[in-house]
Design an enzyme around this catalytic site. Structure first.
Site, PDB file in Angstrom:
ATOM      1  N   SER A   1       0.830  -1.207   0.000  1.00 27.44           N
ATOM      2  CA  SER A   1       0.000   0.000   0.000  1.00 27.44           C
ATOM      3  C   SER A   1       0.858   1.248   0.000  1.00 27.44           C
ATOM      4  O   SER A   1       1.963   1.258   0.537  1.00 27.44           O
ATOM      5  CB  SER A   1      -0.920   0.034   1.215  1.00 27.44           C
ATOM      6  OG  SER A   1      -1.653   1.253   1.211  1.00 27.44           O
TER       7      SER A   1
ATOM      8  N   LYS B   1      -4.305  -6.859   3.385  1.00 28.21           N
ATOM      9  CA  LYS B   1      -4.271  -5.702   2.466  1.00 28.21           C
ATOM     10  C   LYS B   1      -5.677  -5.370   1.993  1.00 28.21           C
ATOM     11  O   LYS B   1      -6.058  -4.206   1.876  1.00 28.21           O
ATOM     12  CB  LYS B   1      -3.346  -5.992   1.275  1.00 28.21           C
ATOM     13  CG  LYS B   1      -3.413  -4.961   0.132  1.00 28.21           C
ATOM     14  CD  LYS B   1      -3.048  -3.567   0.590  1.00 28.21           C
ATOM     15  CE  LYS B   1      -2.762  -2.540  -0.484  1.00 28.21           C
ATOM     16  NZ  LYS B   1      -3.602  -2.416  -1.625  1.00 28.21           N
TER      17      LYS B   1
ATOM     18  N   ASN C   1      -7.738  -1.882   2.614  1.00 27.47           N
ATOM     19  CA  ASN C   1      -8.440  -1.075   1.615  1.00 27.47           C
ATOM     20  C   ASN C   1      -9.899  -0.844   2.007  1.00 27.47           C
ATOM     21  O   ASN C   1     -10.436   0.234   1.778  1.00 27.47           O
ATOM     22  CB  ASN C   1      -8.371  -1.745   0.239  1.00 27.47           C
ATOM     23  CG  ASN C   1      -7.004  -1.586  -0.413  1.00 27.47           C
ATOM     24  OD1 ASN C   1      -6.008  -1.421   0.278  1.00 27.47           O
ATOM     25  ND2 ASN C   1      -6.956  -1.642  -1.724  1.00 27.47           N
TER      26      ASN C   1
ATOM     27  N   GLU D   1      -9.931   1.812   4.415  1.00 34.09           N
ATOM     28  CA  GLU D   1      -9.688   3.047   3.658  1.00 34.09           C
ATOM     29  C   GLU D   1     -11.008   3.576   3.063  1.00 34.09           C
ATOM     30  O   GLU D   1     -11.288   4.777   3.118  1.00 34.09           O
ATOM     31  CB  GLU D   1      -8.666   2.718   2.564  1.00 34.09           C
ATOM     32  CG  GLU D   1      -8.287   3.816   1.613  1.00 34.09           C
ATOM     33  CD  GLU D   1      -7.341   3.259   0.517  1.00 34.09           C
ATOM     34  OE1 GLU D   1      -6.351   2.578   0.853  1.00 34.09           O
ATOM     35  OE2 GLU D   1      -7.629   3.510  -0.673  1.00 34.09           O
TER      36      GLU D   1
HETATM   37  P1  NBP Z   1      -1.149  -2.166 -13.934  1.00 27.61           P
HETATM   38  O1  NBP Z   1      -2.052  -2.819 -12.982  1.00 27.61           O
HETATM   39  O2  NBP Z   1      -1.700  -1.105 -14.826  1.00 27.61           O
HETATM   40  O3  NBP Z   1      -0.460  -3.318 -14.833  1.00 27.61           O
HETATM   41  C1  NBP Z   1       0.385  -2.985 -15.899  1.00 27.61           C
HETATM   42  C2  NBP Z   1       1.500  -3.994 -15.988  1.00 27.61           C
HETATM   43  O4  NBP Z   1       0.981  -5.315 -16.181  1.00 27.61           O
HETATM   44  C3  NBP Z   1       2.398  -3.728 -17.196  1.00 27.61           C
HETATM   45  O5  NBP Z   1       3.721  -3.991 -16.812  1.00 27.61           O
HETATM   46  C4  NBP Z   1       1.879  -4.734 -18.206  1.00 27.61           C
HETATM   47  O6  NBP Z   1       2.849  -5.071 -19.192  1.00 27.61           O
HETATM   48  C5  NBP Z   1       1.616  -5.900 -17.321  1.00 27.61           C
HETATM   49  N1  NBP Z   1       0.789  -6.954 -17.931  1.00 27.61           N
HETATM   50  C6  NBP Z   1      -0.513  -6.964 -18.269  1.00 27.61           C
HETATM   51 BR1  NBP Z   1      -1.625  -5.535 -18.114  1.00 27.61          BR
HETATM   52  N2  NBP Z   1      -0.937  -8.120 -18.776  1.00 27.61           N
HETATM   53  C7  NBP Z   1       0.155  -8.907 -18.799  1.00 27.61           C
HETATM   54  C8  NBP Z   1       0.377 -10.244 -19.202  1.00 27.61           C
HETATM   55  N3  NBP Z   1      -0.616 -11.004 -19.664  1.00 27.61           N
HETATM   56  N4  NBP Z   1       1.619 -10.727 -19.093  1.00 27.61           N
HETATM   57  C9  NBP Z   1       2.617  -9.977 -18.604  1.00 27.61           C
HETATM   58  N5  NBP Z   1       2.464  -8.706 -18.180  1.00 27.61           N
HETATM   59  C10 NBP Z   1       1.249  -8.176 -18.264  1.00 27.61           C
HETATM   60  O7  NBP Z   1       0.142  -1.572 -13.178  1.00 27.61           O
HETATM   61  P2  NBP Z   1       0.270  -0.783 -11.784  1.00 27.61           P
HETATM   62  O8  NBP Z   1      -0.766   0.278 -11.642  1.00 27.61           O
HETATM   63  O9  NBP Z   1       1.697  -0.422 -11.687  1.00 27.61           O
HETATM   64  O10 NBP Z   1      -0.080  -1.883 -10.683  1.00 27.61           O
HETATM   65  C11 NBP Z   1       0.641  -3.097 -10.563  1.00 27.61           C
HETATM   66  C12 NBP Z   1      -0.009  -3.952  -9.490  1.00 27.61           C
HETATM   67  O11 NBP Z   1       0.067  -3.275  -8.250  1.00 27.61           O
HETATM   68  C13 NBP Z   1      -1.506  -4.223  -9.724  1.00 27.61           C
HETATM   69  O12 NBP Z   1      -1.808  -5.531  -9.305  1.00 27.61           O
HETATM   70  C14 NBP Z   1      -2.180  -3.223  -8.832  1.00 27.61           C
HETATM   71  O13 NBP Z   1      -3.472  -3.641  -8.429  1.00 27.61           O
HETATM   72  C15 NBP Z   1      -1.220  -3.146  -7.678  1.00 27.61           C
HETATM   73  N6  NBP Z   1      -1.261  -1.910  -6.898  1.00 27.61           N
HETATM   74  C16 NBP Z   1      -1.377  -0.705  -7.495  1.00 27.61           C
HETATM   75  C17 NBP Z   1      -1.392   0.459  -6.748  1.00 27.61           C
HETATM   76  C18 NBP Z   1      -1.503   1.792  -7.399  1.00 27.61           C
HETATM   77  O14 NBP Z   1      -1.566   2.798  -6.667  1.00 27.61           O
HETATM   78  N7  NBP Z   1      -1.519   1.876  -8.712  1.00 27.61           N
HETATM   79  C19 NBP Z   1      -1.247   0.387  -5.361  1.00 27.61           C
HETATM   80  C20 NBP Z   1      -1.096  -0.841  -4.775  1.00 27.61           C
HETATM   81  C21 NBP Z   1      -1.091  -1.976  -5.554  1.00 27.61           C
HETATM   82  P3  NBP Z   1       2.937  -4.241 -20.563  1.00 27.61           P
HETATM   83  O15 NBP Z   1       3.757  -3.036 -20.253  1.00 27.61           O
HETATM   84  O16 NBP Z   1       3.626  -5.174 -21.495  1.00 27.61           O
HETATM   85  O17 NBP Z   1       1.540  -3.911 -20.980  1.00 27.61           O
END
Ligand code: NBP
Length: 475
Positions: free
Chosen positions: A128, A182, A186, A189
């Site tokens: 988080s 986690k 949330n 939250e």
């Molecule tokens: P995203 O959740 O938007 O995921 C994007 C990433 O996933 C890219 O690297 C993409 O690769 C990859 N990807 C996908 Br989509 N499909 C794929 C597949 N079939 N095989 C391999 N790679 C794949 O990214 P994020 O917002 O950085 O979040 C990452 C994780 O962290 C998520 O699970 C999210 O729930 C969690 N999270 C996010 C936050 C936040 O504040 N954003 C906070 C806490 C946790 P590509 O570049 O090749 O498309």
């Protein structure tokens, strides 16, 4: 290989946490499905530390020292399964996979078991703190085999937020425990944000305070026992003026709240476990109601039947709102911790609630002063039946209960919705009631379904012959 850790999935979260590892002196192997993200990261921040650029999964796995440690930061769900399977094919017994995404805990339980069968150690880590936390220190909630934590714990603790010299990261328990806590984090939250929203709405609609003044109230509250990240950024958001219209930005934002699902998961799990997380549920439903656009449009103009005017003493009512907010917040946390206790018991996780409060003090979205009090409460009594019964919280809520009632009563008579304030107060009243109408419920269930009941004055299970002579028989 020479890299101590590998990160695959280099969108915002993954690239920031990779940079965080590098800035702590670790050599980090980088991988992403499409090479563009890897190169973008290296171009911008390649000089910040030791990174190893890799294109294929085989190359990535080969770049790591043994036992290999890989952190997956990709979209939750099918993408995570795909990446896990690809990695598992390339890895060897004893290697460690950490899923840092927002996985559903039951998926984590399933994945951990599948990896264990292949001799791999799997950790489901809740992370988080958003983008900023990932870069500068998030709160990390890892669940998985204790043996794996020996290897990855030091790395995760190094990059986590630190509060009073303690890392906001600790081994939560086996398999899905990290993602479960986690999820509840949330959910809490959601409740925190809903309560803040109700406090704001009352100042606006019951007291008619200008938005800028409400921002000041939150700023002031942030130097009291309410001090927390969410209260702090509420003041920021309310202070923001829209450049185009000159209005408070909050007035030009569409009032339909989105959700990605973790709040809903928390409530679903609570229903399955039989835990009344009413505060979180009201928050999830309030978001759903806000987004019921066509119904809301059709309902415009329904009579309000307002029964009372605005409180005369605005200052006093603001203080009442503060007390209501605090008391309702205690209820929401008490319920969230109850859900964690129930989940822990159901799955045999042995989650230590005090250390959980400890690692939520920094890095995460619900970080707050308040969590120090929760930590103390569990340190004093690890078996505490409800947070509401810890002496500190009990006293705080008892001191605020009159104000809480005034707020709910005023909101009700003025027609301002306060679902979380009101239901938290009802929860409190129900919990402290000596007798509940559940006795009547039992009578009704016995009447129509012969579901039987117990008596207060003797042991056993009884049934009344409702359709015969109404005599009581032992069931
Ligand atoms: P995203 O959740 O938007 O995921 C994007 C990433 O996933 C890219 O690297 C993409 O690769 C990859 N990807 C996908 Br989509 N499909 C794929 C597949 N079939 N095989 C391999 N790679 C794949 O990214 P994020 O917002 O950085 O979040 C990452 C994780 O962290 C998520 O699970 C999210 O729930 C969690 N999270 C996010 C936050 C936040 O504040 N954003 C906070 C806490 C946790 P590509 O570049 O090749 O498309």
């Amino acid at each position: 290989g020479t890299a101590q850790i590998g990160v695959t999935g280099l969108a915002v979260m993954g690239s920031n946490i990779a940079r965080n590892f590098a800035s702590h002196g670790y050599t980090v192997a980088l991988h992403n499905r499409s090479i563009a993200k890897t190169d973008a990261l290296l171009e911008k921040h390649g000089d910040d530390g030791d990174f190893v650029r890799t294109e294929t999964v085989e190359e990535f796995v080969g770049a790591l020292e043994r036992p290999r440690r890989v952190l997956i930061m990709v979209q939750a769900g099918a993408a995570t399964d795909a990446v896990i399977n690809e990695l598992a094919d390339a890895m060897e017994a004893g290697d460690i996979i950490i899923d840092g995404g927002n996985a559903l805990y039951t998926d984590t339980i399933r994945r951990e078991a599948a990896m264990a069968e292949r001799g791999l150690l799997f950790i489901g880590a809740g992370i988080s703190g958003g983008e900023e936390g990932a870069l500068n220190g998030p709160s990390i909630m890892p669940g998985g085999p204790a043996k794996s934590y020996e290897s990855v714990g030091p790395l995760l603790e190094a990059v986590a937020a630190q509060v009073d010299g303690e890392p906001c990261c600790t081994h939560i328990g086996p398999d899905g425990s990290g993602h479960f806590v986690k999820m509840v984090h949330n959910g809490i939250e959601y409740a925190d944000m809903q309560l803040i929203g109700e406090a704001y709405d009352l100042m606006r609609r019951a007291l008619d305070l200008p938005v800028a003044e409400i921002a000041d109230v939150f700023r002031e509250w942030n130097s009291t026992e309410l001090e927390s990240y969410l209260i702090e950024i509420t003041a920021e958001v309310l202070s923001q003026v829209d450049a185009e219209t000159g209005k408070p930005l909050v007035d030009v934002i569409v009032d339909e709240a989105g959700q990605k699902g973790t709040g809903r998961w928390t409530v679903k799990a609570a229903l399955d476990l039989g835990i009344p997380t009413t505060g979180i549920a009201e928050a999830v439903f309030a978001r759903a109601l806000s987004s019921s656009t066509s119904q809301r449009t059709a309902a415009q103009g329904l009579a309000s039947g307002t029964l009372s005017a605005a409180p005369a003493d605005k200052k006093a009512f603001v203080d009442d709102i503060k007390a209501a907010l605090y008391a309702s917040k205690v209820v929401a946390y008490a319920q969230g911790f109850d859900e964690i206790s129930a989940g822990s018991a159901e799955y045999g996780w042995n989650v230590d609630r005090g250390s959980l409060a400890t690692i939520w003090r920094g890095g995460c979205i619900i970080r707050a002063q308040f969590l120090n009090r929760i930590r103390e409460a569990y340190a004093t009594d690890p078996e505490l039946p409800s947070l509401l019964l810890a002496p500190y919280f009990r006293e705080a809520v008892e001191n605020g209960v009159d104000a809480w009632r005034r707020v709910v009563a005023t909101a009700t008579t003025m027609g301002v919705p306060v679902p979380a304030f009101a239901s938290s107060l009802s929860y409190y009243d129900a919990l402290r009631s000596e007798r509940l109408p559940a006795a009547l419920t039992q009578g009704l269930r016995d009447f129509f379904g012969a579901h039987t009941y117990k008596r207060v004055d003797k042991p056993g299970t009884f049934h009344t012959l409702w359709s015969e002579d109404r005599s009581e028989v032992e069931a």
